[in-house]
Structures are given as C-alpha cells and as structure tokens.
Design a protein around this motif. Sequence first.
Motif, PDB file in Angstrom:
ATOM      1  N   LYS A  49      59.520  55.793  49.302  1.00 40.65           N
ATOM      2  CA  LYS A  49      58.255  56.239  49.344  1.00 40.65           C
ATOM      3  C   LYS A  49      57.284  55.477  50.204  1.00 40.65           C
ATOM      4  O   LYS A  49      56.684  56.017  51.175  1.00 40.65           O
ATOM      5  N   VAL A  60      57.576  60.388  50.135  1.00 38.84           N
ATOM      6  CA  VAL A  60      58.371  61.119  49.223  1.00 38.84           C
ATOM      7  C   VAL A  60      58.003  60.774  47.710  1.00 38.84           C
ATOM      8  O   VAL A  60      58.187  59.461  47.160  1.00 38.84           O
ATOM      9  N   PRO A  61      57.835  61.863  46.995  1.00 44.36           N
ATOM     10  CA  PRO A  61      57.327  61.509  45.572  1.00 44.36           C
ATOM     11  C   PRO A  61      58.898  60.780  44.665  1.00 44.36           C
ATOM     12  O   PRO A  61      59.754  61.199  45.182  1.00 44.36           O
ATOM     13  N   TRP A  63      59.842  60.694  41.930  1.00 40.30           N
ATOM     14  CA  TRP A  63      60.838  61.922  41.163  1.00 40.30           C
ATOM     15  C   TRP A  63      61.852  62.366  42.044  1.00 40.30           C
ATOM     16  O   TRP A  63      62.999  62.774  41.383  1.00 40.30           O
ATOM     17  N   VAL A  64      61.415  62.918  43.312  1.00 42.87           N
ATOM     18  CA  VAL A  64      62.281  63.747  44.031  1.00 42.87           C
ATOM     19  C   VAL A  64      63.463  62.777  44.514  1.00 42.87           C
ATOM     20  O   VAL A  64      64.582  63.137  44.398  1.00 42.87           O
ATOM     21  N   THR A  65      63.105  61.572  44.868  1.00 46.19           N
ATOM     22  CA  THR A  65      64.035  60.403  45.198  1.00 46.19           C
ATOM     23  C   THR A  65      65.091  60.190  44.198  1.00 46.19           C
ATOM     24  O   THR A  65      66.230  60.177  44.391  1.00 46.19           O
ATOM     25  N   ASN A  66      64.529  60.272  43.071  1.00 40.17           N
ATOM     26  CA  ASN A  66      65.334  59.547  41.968  1.00 40.17           C
ATOM     27  C   ASN A  66      66.304  61.077  41.618  1.00 40.17           C
ATOM     28  O   ASN A  66      67.567  60.488  41.347  1.00 40.17           O
ATOM     29  N   LEU A  67      65.882  62.114  41.750  1.00 37.43           N
ATOM     30  CA  LEU A  67      66.876  63.207  41.335  1.00 37.43           C
ATOM     31  C   LEU A  67      67.840  63.255  42.460  1.00 37.43           C
ATOM     32  O   LEU A  67      69.071  63.449  42.295  1.00 37.43           O
ATOM     33  N   VAL A  68      67.069  63.217  43.767  1.00 36.51           N
ATOM     34  CA  VAL A  68      68.326  63.340  44.988  1.00 36.51           C
ATOM     35  C   VAL A  68      69.328  62.398  45.119  1.00 36.51           C
ATOM     36  O   VAL A  68      70.611  62.617  45.166  1.00 36.51           O
ATOM     37  N   THR A  96      63.494  61.758  35.247  1.00 34.60           N
ATOM     38  CA  THR A  96      62.763  62.031  36.232  1.00 34.60           C
ATOM     39  C   THR A  96      61.654  62.902  36.026  1.00 34.60           C
ATOM     40  O   THR A  96      60.527  62.941  36.673  1.00 34.60           O
ATOM     41  N   ALA A 100      57.642  62.400  36.904  1.00 39.89           N
ATOM     42  CA  ALA A 100      57.073  63.509  37.535  1.00 39.89           C
ATOM     43  C   ALA A 100      55.683  63.807  36.855  1.00 39.89           C
ATOM     44  O   ALA A 100      54.591  64.026  37.587  1.00 39.89           O
TER      45      ALA A 100
END
Length: 173
Positions: A49, A60-61, A63-68, A96, A100
């Motif tokens: 981020k 980059v949020p 939660w997005v990074t965590n999921l990807v 995640t 978020a």
Amino acid sequence: MKKLANKKAFQDLLLIIIGSGLTALPVKCIYDPLDMVTGGFSGLAIVIKQLSQMLFGKGVPLWVTNLVLNIPLFLFGIRMSRDFLVKTIFGTLMNTFWIAVLPVLQLVPDDRMLSALFGGVLMGAGIGLVFIGNGTTGGTDMMAALIQRKLRHYSVAQVMQVLDGIIVIAGIF
C-alpha cells in the motif's frame, strides 16, 4: 456422535470468525495508520500500500492485497487435508472481510511502543483463537505449513518466524 461433530465444527468457525476479527483490528486501526509493519501478509499488504501510494498516488487497499496474495497459496495447499484447507480459506476470507469493513479507530495514542505492544497482544490473541479453531488466516501461516511439509525438521513456528522476519525487514526500507 454427529451432533458432537456439528457442535465442534460450529465452535471452530466461531473461533475463526472472532480470531480473524481480532487479527484484523490492529492491522486496520494501529499498524496501517501509524505506518508500522507487522509480519505476515498483513504487513506485506501495508508495504505494498505504501509503495503504491508513492508510485501512483493511491494505495492498493489492504484487503485486496491480502486476498490476491493468498490465492496462489490455496492452489499449492490443495493437497493438504480438506478440513484444514476449508477452515483456512474461511479464515482468510473472514480476515479479508474484517480488514475491509472495520473502521479506522484510534485505539491507542500516537505512542509507537504502546501501539506495538497493544497490537501484538490483539494479533496474538486473534491468531491463537484461529489456531484453536484448527484454521489459519492464510498468509505466512499457510505458507509456513506448506514449507514445513517439505522441511519436516523445522516447526511451523520456526518457519513463520523466518518469513515474518523477512517481511518486517522489508518494511524497514
């Protein structure tokens, strides 16, 4: 007997929900606002981020990074026990989700030492609850479990310490 198994499964899921929430709380309300890096994929998400904010003006949020970042681990983890994999996917999705939706609250004053201590206690309690529920929140927990299957002479905790240490050192830069 089936009733006991259902009760245990419900308890495990409840522990994972609460534990993943406790794990997400310091990431969202302590570490990220104070630009502190913790271990695990949450710490890596904070680093990504900050880098994306420097490069593109918008980060980059988390939660997005965590999921990807977790998606490839699940593909590698397909050979693990079904129960462990399902609970880990659930734990990752819950973590995640909490990252978020949790609002940013100032839980501790702008004291880095107190923040690190309080955040560490919350994260430790959260991860502990998730582990008691026989799951993980993905990230370095899952990666450590996968690596430990190949390097049996190291414990999952030892592998996690090395992985988390690398992430924290990357956060220094």
